[in-house]
Each structure stands twice: as C-alpha cells, then as structure tokens.
Write an enzyme that holds these catalytic residues in place. Sequence first.
Site, PDB file in Angstrom:
ATOM      1  CB  SER A   3       8.832   4.688   2.767  1.00  0.00           C
ATOM      2  OG  SER A   3       8.602   5.597   1.731  1.00  0.00           O
ATOM      3  CE  LYS A  28      13.384   6.572   7.980  1.00  0.00           C
ATOM      4  NZ  LYS A  28      14.418   6.804   6.957  1.00  0.00           N
ATOM      5  CB  THR A  29      13.591  12.574   5.138  1.00  0.00           C
ATOM      6  OG1 THR A  29      14.121  11.278   4.859  1.00  0.00           O
ATOM      7  CG2 THR A  29      14.496  13.618   4.509  1.00  0.00           C
TER       8      THR A  29
END
Length: 536
Positions: free
Chosen positions: A239, A243-244
């Site tokens: 997190s 990544k997203t």
Amino acid sequence: MASTALFTKTISLLKYGIKNATVHYQLDPQELHQICVEDDQGKTTASGALAINTGKFTGRSPKDRFIVIDELTRDEVWWGDINIPFDKLKFNRLREKIQTYLSDRKLFVRDAFACADTRYRLGIRVINEHAWSNLFAHNMFLRPNEEELEGFKEDWLILHAPGFKANPEIDGTRQENFAIISFEEKTILIGGTGYTGEIKKGIFSVLNFLLPTQQHTLPMHCSANAGQSGETAIFFGLSGTGKTTLSADPTRKLIGDDEHGWTPDNTVFNFEGGCYAKVINLSEEQEPDIFRAIQEGALLENVIVDDNQKVDYTNTSITQNTRVSYPIHHINNIQVPSTGQKPKHIFFLTADAFGVLPPISKLTPGQAAYHFISGYTAKIAGTEAGVTEPIPSFSACFGAPFMPLHPTRYAEMLIAKMKETGVNVWLINTGWTGGPYGIGKRMALKYTRAMINAALHNELGEITQKDYHIHSVFGVAQPRTCPGVPDSVLSPRQTWNNDEGYYKTAHKLAAAFKANFKKYEAYASDVIMAGQPPSK
C-alpha cells in the site's frame, strides 16, 4: 436518488442456520445505494458515488485473522504470527453464534465469482449485515449474468457481521473483532469490523492457499496490464507504493489492480471484478482514471464530504487509509476478459523513505526472489504513533498477511516462471530522492512513469558496464541513462550530494534487509541467498 425497485428479490438462508431474516438478494448498486441513504448509513457525493464510514476499524486487523487448523491445513500452512491457528470446535461454535445473530435481521446476499480465468473460477456467496458491504462485494467480485445465477452453486461462503462482537475468553479470539478462514468448511467468518477489505482479502488468502497446492498456479498480490501486442506487465507493491496508479496507464489495458494468478500455461488472470484504491490526496490531474471512476456505483470509505456533497480527499481526520471500490468497467481502458498472456516485465514497487535505493534497477533471478520474499517498503514519520523517522517495513511476497504458505514456496514458483519465460524483473523506488523523508522529496510520478515505459519498450539496453552501474551496496544494476529522466536522478548517491550520509544510510538499510531475511534462510536456496546485498 429515485426509487428503482421494490427490493423483492429474496432467497432462503435456513440451510445456513439463519432464521426469519428479511433477505435482499442480488440487489443492483442503485438499490443498495438507495437503502444506505434511506437508512442514514451513507451520503451521496457530487460525483454520484456513495460515501460511508466503516466504523471503529478503518483498515485490516492482521493480528485478528485466523486459519482453522485441520487435516487440510495442518502440514501445509506456515503457522506463526501471520497465519494464526484457530481451533475447529471453537470455529463451529462461533459460526453458530453468528448465525443466531444474523437471524431476524435485514440481510443482503450476493452470489459472485472469483478468478477471471473460468478454469479456476470460485463461486462465492456473501451474506452481509449492511447494504454498503454488499455493494462492496458487488464491486470487487466478478458479477454473474442471469444464466450463471440460475445454476449458481457456491464453493465458499462469507458470513459478514460487523455488529457481532466476540467474547475472547469464550470464543478463542484475541479481541472482539475477527476474520477466520476454515478450508474444511469452505467458510469465512468476519465479525466485529465493518472494514470491507476483510471481505476481499479473505478470498485472496483462500486462493493463495488453493492455487499453489492444488492447481500449480502462482497467486500474486499485484496489478497487471497488457500492451497493444498482448504482452503482460505485472506490478507488485505494498500500500502506498503506486501499484494501482502505475498500472492505470492510458496506453495499456488494465487487467486488474490488486490480485492475480499466473497459470502453468502462462496466462495471467485477475481474481477480482473491481478495484480498491486509496484516495488520499487524490486529484484528477495526477490520477485521472481513478478520479473519474468515482461515479455512481462506486463506494467511498471514511472520506469527509462537505455540505455541497464534495469530497475533500486531503482530509485524513478519520484515517489515512481512505478508499474507494468500483467495478473495473468504471475504468475506460480495460482488458476484457481480465486475462493476459506472455508476461514480459515484472516491477517490484517500493516507497523507500530512506532515499537510497535506485529509482530503477534490473534484478537477476536470485535478486528477484530475494526482493520478492523481502517485500520491502518503508513507514514514514507521522503515519503511526511514535514513528519519527523512516522505518523499514517488510511484507513477504508483497502481501505477507494473505500468504498461508511459506514465502519461499511462492518465490521458487516465481524463479521457475522467470527461467521459463525470460521475464525481466525491475526494482522501482517510488519513494524519496535527494535524501530521506524530511530532507529529500518524493520521486516525481512523471519520472517513474518514464522509467517504466522505457523498460516496457526495451529502451534501457543490456546489462553492460557502459549502460549500467552495479550498485556497491545493494548489488543491483542501475541504468545510467533513461529517456525522459535526467541522468542525475538515476543515481541516488548523486541526488544526495552527501556521499558520507548516503552510504551510511544505504548500509543501514542493507543491514535491515539481511536481518529481516534471517527467518527465511533455512528454507532459501543458494540462488535466492545469492540475491542478497553483497557483504560490506
């Protein structure tokens, strides 16, 4: 929002021991949204999304996640602080208590699938206490069509009861909240917490056990996208590492943003049907795809909404872990179905708050396995009580809380895939440059995108002395030049302008890598151990 239906779809839950419940079955997002607003459990935002508050828990509670110890799990699971064993009899008693708790209530039931590759498809039935939890399940799992619903049979059951609080002394939990997986019963119990991420991560944990042990498939905590010729890129990262954001590329089709499998015939498939993105400091300028995906049907969690229905994404007064879930089709440029072929590049993303790792470096198979098992990023000052300077944070396979098997089992599968496919593995530092957190600054997103694009288009050359520098502390190969990135940015030492401080900090981080890895050494092969930072 106008009424869209009479909410008459229902099924019986008697076979689960749930009696006299008012059951709303397979409601669409508009219906669930309407119920939440009418029940004063959520607000409609200016974009049309629903905003809710998950209550006491605004994130997962890893120490309260258990796996039932039984004949299937006893000798396979890597038991310890991450995979905490739970007694079978206590699980059964707790399930009966939850069934009683859910009886006589208004409930929301959804049938859905996990795994976009139909050869691996898992049927899931979710029973929720809250409408917004059911909306989350709609967004995050694969949505069956009418024909698939007619013959639907669940492989796994999720009972989700945020209002039920366990009694630790009687029930065997650590505290009143819990998430417990029983592979024998094919059931997940979630109680005492409204945080929706427990739902999706429960199924992720299930697949992380089943796919390697039963179907020779590597499960991955990663995002993935596909290029115009169909080749796949895979992005691992914890997190806050991007990544997203980095997988949402307008020039490539998104396969998925969080959880995937890599099959024996080298297909990469999404486990999910949606995305679950952090929205802290979200802006349309920086992350247009995610920003625009927050529309009707999306579910915002723990954000602040003003009197004009506008969301303040900079406000972290509830939590820094503000989130949104939305079905993947809210992103325009997606791969249909959510599968990819020919994996060519893997990116390990780390937000190095020490500012010493190169912004991009190429890894050998041994280094790739070592960094995969390490799963490094860093906590920064202010994110947790008592954190005043960067702290190394390691999460095996970039997803330790969800990995039931020993990390080296996943790493050996990755090494085999690298050898078989010739895939390139890159370590990307999306963290700090010019010094550690508090002195340097965060790596510019435009530079990180330029480095990833150069790798994807094979513009970084071969590992030769002319084109690459072997880092003296970490042993990784860092390119000397990259299109669209100043050469000085590629060398973390140069950005510091303080050689003594740089090397002192770099050696400190290298020592932290080695100290963390000691618990894996007895299981790691010589190839993996050769990937560690070279000795001083």
